[in-house]
Design an enzyme around this catalytic site. Structure first.
Site: not given
Length: 695
Positions: A125, A105
């Site tokens: 995740e 990210e």
């Protein structure tokens, strides 16, 4: 735990430096933000390269800060990404080895990205029951397309950078062996004066048939997700990326992230994540304890278990010798190993070349002398103390000094086995679970005199064999099987009182177990439990069992291997068909014993089975047989089919609330066979104090 800063010509190089995977902890985030701002204020710097030291670009959030205030202390990951994205000078992410989770990210917030071809790219995740919460669901589809992003985010599966070279994710993917940093600096110089600076947030998410794709994705992923809410939430976040302006999409992502973070499913998966790492830590065995070299192995017994154990060593590239007493048994064992590998080839999980390489690592012998130089030997013979101690007497005579002597016993006293040798410090229990070449759990049983170096070696070996090693003390059944006995006792009592095997199995499988107790017993072999109960009758006559399991075995119904057990089986068909003969036998036994059968709810079945595990687990924990409650959870998650989204029996009890668990146990203690429900003192104490097993 910082970010290093240097200037090379007109380019500032910021290197994340937080071993082992450059986790984005508070100190690293703070240093990185300061470095970006420093580069921004330096008139000599025209561009910035962001990379990672050592073996990763960044593995994401620092796991040491999970569930701690540091994770939310400024600068947060969002602040770091915003600082990078708002830089007035171009920022180039130079990605090698691993860019995962928050690390990826962060790279998505850069203006440009370059990479080595083998770098593993992932947003994993979902495997922790959450979704990428720092813009990953909004930026990724803008670069790789909606479908690729959907696949990566809803599964968490890593993809090599080379496979993403044709997407907008990477501006350059260099050839293997290229100097990444030098190439990234050259690239940064090339784009230093280009304006406007490209930002991922300014791109659109494109798809030829978005409505059709969304409809199909929603339906397919919801079906595949089962009890896990995270994959479905990932879909909704990606839909927001497609349909909403970037900032509004970020808000949707954040709301979904916070909601998922509080679900029991995510808490359970995160608990398991930390529990697996905690299991490798042994308080009195430092991480730097010297280990013994394991370059060769021997396995005593070429049956199902011995063959499976041998496969683990071959899979890890360690030569292994199988020892049997008769040529016929040895030939059968070696043939079974080859057949197992051939099945993997047919399923596309193994190449023919790999099969042959592994088979070359497996040899057989009928003589103890031929295994004398092995670094470790594991006995996998019949579960009988006399048989096992005789094996260890032979091993003690022939094995070289310093060899580790391990027993695969599932219940027997490791100290008694070690006592027949002149080197008890070299003896340890390595309890593999069937099928040994598949099951992840390895129960490492520490004897009273087991050397610390032997224990450290066993833990290191478990990792090399790709197992989850959990240390247990010596008692009958150790952690897993000692708890399982109470579970199976309750299952038997439920039959006496009104259930059928099918009802019990269906209830606990609906709860999430991979297999109910009776289907599991049929698979393992009912004669195994029969043998243990016979031993218990001598050693622990106070233990009471339902006699239905013994009656079943007296009929020769040992399970799938005999075509009949608690269920009926058809040739070539492993499906369990309810047996009228068995159900009639159960009813008749209850009548003979004067037991009035009643209707039993699924809720009672689940509570009695699961809380029997919890209560015995509490006793094991208090006795020091298990080092920590999370170790018990790992045993059941990796070896006994406990549902991962419930976190293991001890964590599940924490979620239910220990006062509620205790209240149920006391209720069942007032019923039939109440002596089986004596509450564990630790459970009582924690419930009264309002505490948990897992602090």
């Amino acid at each position: 735990m910082s970010a290093d800063y240097e200037v090379r010509g007109n380019v500032a190089v910021i290197t994340l430096n937080n071993p082992p995977v450059n986790g984005l902890g508070l100190e690293t985030r703070s240093a990185a933000v300061e470095a970006v701002r420093k580069a921004g204020m330096d008139p000599a710097v025209k561009a910035i390269v962001l990379t990672g030291a050592g073996k990763a670009f960044s593995g994401g959030a620092d796991i040491r800060e999970f569930n701690s205030p540091k994770a939310l202390t400024e600068p947060t990951l969002h602040t770091l990404i915003s600082t990078v994205e708002s830089s007035e000078k171009p920022v180039v992410a130079a990605i090698h080895s691993v860019a995962m989770g928050g690390g990826l990210e962060l790279a998505l917030g850069c203006n440009y990205r370059v990479a080595t071809p083998e770098a593993q790219i992932a947003l994993p995740e979902v495997k922790l029951g959450i979704l990428p919460g720092a813009g990953g669901t909004q930026r990724m589809p803008r670069l790789v397309g909606l479908e690729q992003a959907m696949q990566m985010i809803t599964t968490g599966t890593p993809v090599p950078a080379e496979a993403l070279a044709g997407t907008a994710l990477f501006d350059e993917v260099y050839r293997p062996g290229a100097d990444l940093l030098a190439s990234a600096i050259a690239f940064a110089n090339k784009v230093a004066d280009l304006r406007p600076l490209p930002k991922v947030r300014d791109r659109k998410v494109e798809h030829a048939q978005p409505e059709l794709f969304i409809s199909q994705a929603r339906e397919g992923i919801k079906k595949a997700a089962g009890p896990f809410p995270a994959p479905v939430a990932c879909v909704e976040a990606l839909i927001a990326a497609l349909t909403l302006p970037f900032e509004e999409g970020l808000k949707v992502e954040r709301e979904l992230f916070l909601k998922l973070k509080e679900t029991n499913e995510s808490k359970s998966l995160r608990h398991a994540f930390f529990a697996e790492r905690a299991a490798s830590k042994i308080p009195d065995v430092p991480a730097d304890t010297p280990t013994r070299k394991i370059a060769s192995a021997a396995v005593i017994g070429a049956g199902t278990m011995g063959g499976g154990i041998a496969m683990n060593f071959a899979n890890a590239g360690i030569p292994v010798t199988l020892l049997e007493m008769k040529q016929e048994a040895l030939d059968k064992g070696l043939a079974t190993i080859r057949k197992n590998y051939e099945t993997s080839v047919k399923r596309g999980k193994l190449t023919q070349d790999k099969l042959e390489q592994r088979m070359q690592l497996v040899t057989g012998t009928l003589a103890y002398e031929d295994i004398a130089q092995a670094d470790i030997t594991i006995e996998a013979v019949f579960e009988d103390m006399a048989v096992k101690t005789e094996v260890f007497r032979q091993l003690d005579k022939v094995m070289k000094p310093g060899a580790i002597l391990a027993t695969n016993t599932s219940t027997l006293d490791v100290n008694k086995i070690a006592a027949v040798t002149g080197r008890p410090q070299d003896v340890i229990g390595l309890h593999f679970f069937s099928p040994a070449n598949v099951m992840k759990l390895l129960e490492i049983v520490r004897g009273a005199k087991t050397g610390k170096d032997v224990l450290a070696t066993a833990m290191a070996l478990s990792k090399k064999l790709k197992k989850t090693g959990v240390v247990a003390g010596v008692c009958d059944g150790f952690i897993g099987n000692r708890m399982l006995e109470q579970y199976l006792r309750q299952a038997g009592f439920l039959l006496d009182e009104g259930c059928t095997p099918e009802q019990v199995d269906k209830a606990i499988e609906k709860f999430g177990f991979a297999m109910g107790p009776f289907r599991m017993s049929d698979l393992a072999g009912n004669d195994v439990g029969w043998y243990i109960r016979k031993r218990r009758a001598i050693e622990s006559p106070e233990l009471v069992y339902s006699k239905t399991a013994d009656l079943l075995c007296e009929k020769g119904r040992f399970g799938q291997k005999t075509g009949a057990g608690w269920y009926d089986y058809k040739p070539g068909d492993r499906h369990a068909y309810p047996s009228q003969l068995v159900n009639d036998m159960i009813v008749e036994y209850a009548r003979e014993q004067g037991i009035e059968r009643r209707k039993i709810s699924d809720e009672e079945i689940i509570e009695r089975l699961v809380y029997a595990l919890v209560n015995e687990g509490a006793k094991i924990l208090e006795e020091g047989i298990a080092l920590r409650a999370s170790d018990i959870d790992m045993v059941y998650l990796t070896g006994y089919g406990f549902p991962s989204w419930r976190g293991g029996p001890m964590f599940y009890a924490d979620c239910v609330g220990l006062p509620n668990v205790l209240q149920a146990i006391e209720k069942y203690g007032r019923g039939r066979h109440g002596e089986a429900w004596a509450p564990a003192p630790l459970l009582v104490r924690l419930a009264v104090e309002g505490k948990r097993f897992n602090g």
